[in-house]
Motif scaffolding. Structure first.
Motif, PDB file in Angstrom:
ATOM      1  N   ALA A 111       0.787  -1.313   0.021  1.00 62.21           N
ATOM      2  CA  ALA A 111      -0.126   0.096  -0.005  1.00 62.21           C
ATOM      3  C   ALA A 111       0.658   1.333  -0.003  1.00 62.21           C
ATOM      4  N   ARG A 112       2.006   1.347   0.870  1.00 62.46           N
ATOM      5  CA  ARG A 112       3.120   2.440   0.872  1.00 62.46           C
ATOM      6  C   ARG A 112       3.434   2.403  -0.483  1.00 62.46           C
ATOM      7  N   ARG A 113       3.963   1.424  -1.133  1.00 58.52           N
ATOM      8  CA  ARG A 113       4.633   1.437  -2.613  1.00 58.52           C
ATOM      9  C   ARG A 113       3.630   2.140  -3.526  1.00 58.52           C
ATOM     10  N   LYS A 114       2.283   1.751  -3.494  1.00 56.65           N
ATOM     11  CA  LYS A 114       1.284   2.235  -4.367  1.00 56.65           C
ATOM     12  C   LYS A 114       1.230   3.869  -4.387  1.00 56.65           C
ATOM     13  N   SER A 115       1.134   4.205  -2.992  1.00 55.90           N
ATOM     14  CA  SER A 115       0.898   5.672  -2.722  1.00 55.90           C
ATOM     15  C   SER A 115       2.299   6.330  -3.192  1.00 55.90           C
ATOM     16  N   LEU A 116       3.356   5.882  -2.878  1.00 61.01           N
ATOM     17  CA  LEU A 116       4.599   6.592  -3.272  1.00 61.01           C
ATOM     18  C   LEU A 116       4.727   6.686  -4.567  1.00 61.01           C
ATOM     19  N   LEU A 117       4.352   5.732  -5.443  1.00 62.70           N
ATOM     20  CA  LEU A 117       4.435   5.591  -6.710  1.00 62.70           C
ATOM     21  C   LEU A 117       3.670   6.742  -7.495  1.00 62.70           C
ATOM     22  N   ALA A 118       2.514   7.071  -6.970  1.00 60.65           N
ATOM     23  CA  ALA A 118       1.661   8.104  -7.548  1.00 60.65           C
ATOM     24  C   ALA A 118       2.426   9.514  -7.138  1.00 60.65           C
ATOM     25  N   ARG A 119       2.849   9.438  -6.001  1.00 59.93           N
ATOM     26  CA  ARG A 119       3.536  11.014  -5.548  1.00 59.93           C
ATOM     27  C   ARG A 119       4.736  11.006  -6.388  1.00 59.93           C
ATOM     28  N   TYR A 120       5.496  10.034  -6.630  1.00 63.62           N
ATOM     29  CA  TYR A 120       6.761  10.334  -7.498  1.00 63.62           C
ATOM     30  C   TYR A 120       6.264  10.597  -8.888  1.00 63.62           C
ATOM     31  N   ALA A 121       5.325   9.752  -9.456  1.00 62.54           N
ATOM     32  CA  ALA A 121       5.026  10.008 -10.739  1.00 62.54           C
ATOM     33  C   ALA A 121       4.605  11.608 -11.084  1.00 62.54           C
ATOM     34  N   LEU A 122       3.637  12.012 -10.148  1.00 66.72           N
ATOM     35  CA  LEU A 122       3.199  13.593  -9.899  1.00 66.72           C
ATOM     36  C   LEU A 122       4.470  14.575  -9.925  1.00 66.72           C
ATOM     37  N   LEU A 123       5.314  14.117  -8.817  1.00 67.57           N
ATOM     38  CA  LEU A 123       6.593  15.215  -8.750  1.00 67.57           C
ATOM     39  C   LEU A 123       7.262  15.257  -9.935  1.00 67.57           C
ATOM     40  N   ALA A 124       7.713  13.974 -10.518  1.00 68.67           N
ATOM     41  CA  ALA A 124       8.556  13.784 -11.819  1.00 68.67           C
ATOM     42  C   ALA A 124       7.914  14.275 -12.978  1.00 68.67           C
ATOM     43  N   GLY A 125       6.675  14.168 -13.140  1.00 69.39           N
ATOM     44  CA  GLY A 125       5.695  14.691 -14.331  1.00 69.39           C
ATOM     45  C   GLY A 125       5.887  16.314 -14.292  1.00 69.39           C
ATOM     46  N   ARG A 126       5.647  16.818 -13.168  1.00 72.03           N
ATOM     47  CA  ARG A 126       5.608  18.243 -12.985  1.00 72.03           C
ATOM     48  C   ARG A 126       6.746  19.033 -13.328  1.00 72.03           C
ATOM     49  N   ARG A 127       7.828  18.266 -12.664  1.00 70.82           N
ATOM     50  CA  ARG A 127       9.294  18.903 -12.901  1.00 70.82           C
ATOM     51  C   ARG A 127       9.464  18.777 -14.512  1.00 70.82           C
ATOM     52  N   LEU A 128       8.989  17.655 -15.065  1.00 73.81           N
ATOM     53  CA  LEU A 128       9.455  17.741 -16.471  1.00 73.81           C
ATOM     54  C   LEU A 128       8.568  18.665 -17.394  1.00 73.81           C
ATOM     55  N   ALA A 129       7.382  18.901 -17.140  1.00 73.62           N
ATOM     56  CA  ALA A 129       6.349  19.915 -17.785  1.00 73.62           C
ATOM     57  C   ALA A 129       7.137  21.337 -17.761  1.00 73.62           C
ATOM     58  N   LEU A 130       7.549  21.607 -16.294  1.00 72.43           N
ATOM     59  CA  LEU A 130       8.030  22.895 -16.047  1.00 72.43           C
ATOM     60  C   LEU A 130       9.274  22.860 -16.683  1.00 72.43           C
ATOM     61  N   ALA A 131      10.165  22.030 -16.909  1.00 71.79           N
ATOM     62  CA  ALA A 131      11.482  22.183 -17.555  1.00 71.79           C
ATOM     63  C   ALA A 131      11.350  22.246 -18.880  1.00 71.79           C
ATOM     64  N   GLN A 132      10.256  21.672 -19.401  1.00 72.13           N
ATOM     65  CA  GLN A 132       9.905  21.964 -21.194  1.00 72.13           C
ATOM     66  C   GLN A 132       9.431  23.243 -21.170  1.00 72.13           C
ATOM     67  N   ASP A 133       8.521  23.738 -20.327  1.00 75.49           N
ATOM     68  CA  ASP A 133       7.946  25.097 -20.367  1.00 75.49           C
ATOM     69  C   ASP A 133       8.337  26.131 -19.348  1.00 75.49           C
ATOM     70  N   PRO A 134       9.470  26.686 -19.589  1.00 80.05           N
ATOM     71  CA  PRO A 134       9.956  27.604 -18.545  1.00 80.05           C
ATOM     72  C   PRO A 134       8.975  28.714 -18.346  1.00 80.05           C
ATOM     73  N   GLU A 135       8.242  29.093 -19.409  1.00 79.99           N
ATOM     74  CA  GLU A 135       7.347  30.399 -19.364  1.00 79.99           C
ATOM     75  C   GLU A 135       6.199  30.071 -18.441  1.00 79.99           C
ATOM     76  N   ALA A 136       5.929  28.725 -18.577  1.00 81.62           N
ATOM     77  CA  ALA A 136       4.604  27.990 -17.561  1.00 81.62           C
ATOM     78  C   ALA A 136       5.372  28.342 -15.959  1.00 81.62           C
ATOM     79  N   ALA A 137       6.541  27.857 -15.991  1.00 79.20           N
ATOM     80  CA  ALA A 137       7.027  27.966 -14.663  1.00 79.20           C
ATOM     81  C   ALA A 137       7.017  29.233 -14.100  1.00 79.20           C
ATOM     82  N   LEU A 138       7.298  30.408 -14.667  1.00 78.10           N
ATOM     83  CA  LEU A 138       7.429  31.761 -14.440  1.00 78.10           C
ATOM     84  C   LEU A 138       5.978  32.141 -14.055  1.00 78.10           C
TER      85      LEU A 138
END
Length: 147
Positions: A111-138
């Motif tokens: 159960a913890r692994r499942k919860s952490l996997l969702a948390r990790y995916a959201l964190l990594a996905g957000r960072r990737l999206a912001l790295a690909q679109d710096p104007e969105a980050a600003l």
């Protein structure tokens, strides 16, 4: 990111692992590197700048709750005998690093692994999206300041 942490992240990539730097964990702590492996294991790599950094850090045992394996990453000048033997060891030499000691496996509960996997995916996905679109980050930073 410190040079030791950067070298450890490069080592992760060479192993086919996906490192996320300065990752906020559920308990409010921040992992230097939170890593997902192709086997679905979570690793935490705690980077130490020197012996004094390790000796004054009392929080590192708390990282075990959020990973299957815990590692320290240090440079060549760090005395490895000062580290506990029940954690893995990565040694950095400039921009490169080597896995010197494998960390013992302490499997997370499903159960913890499942919860952490969702948390990790959201964190990594957000960072990737912001790295690909710096104007969105600003724009996002500006919007957060207004609220």
């Amino acid at each position: 990111m410190t040079p030791v942490c950067r070298a450890a992240a490069r080592l992760c990539l060479l192993h086919g692992w996906a490192p996320v730097a300065e990752a906020p964990l559920p308990d409010g702590r921040r992992a230097d590197l939170w890593v997902l492996t192709p086997a679905g294991e979570f690793l935490v790599i705690e980077s130490k700048s020197g012996l004094r950094d390790f000796q004054t850090d009392r929080k590192w045992p708390e990282y075990r709750a959020w990973c299957d394996r815990l590692y320290f990453a240090v440079d060549l000048d760090f005395p490895p005998e000062a580290l506990p033997t029940d954690v893995g060891l990565i040694v950095a030499d400039g921009p490169e690093a080597a896995l010197v000691r494998e960390a013992p496996h302490h499997p997370l509960a499903p159960a913890r692994r499942k919860s952490l996997l969702a948390r990790y995916a959201l964190l990594a996905g957000r960072r990737l999206a912001l790295a690909q679109d710096p104007e969105a980050a600003l724009a996002l930073m500006g919007a957060l300041r207004v609220e």
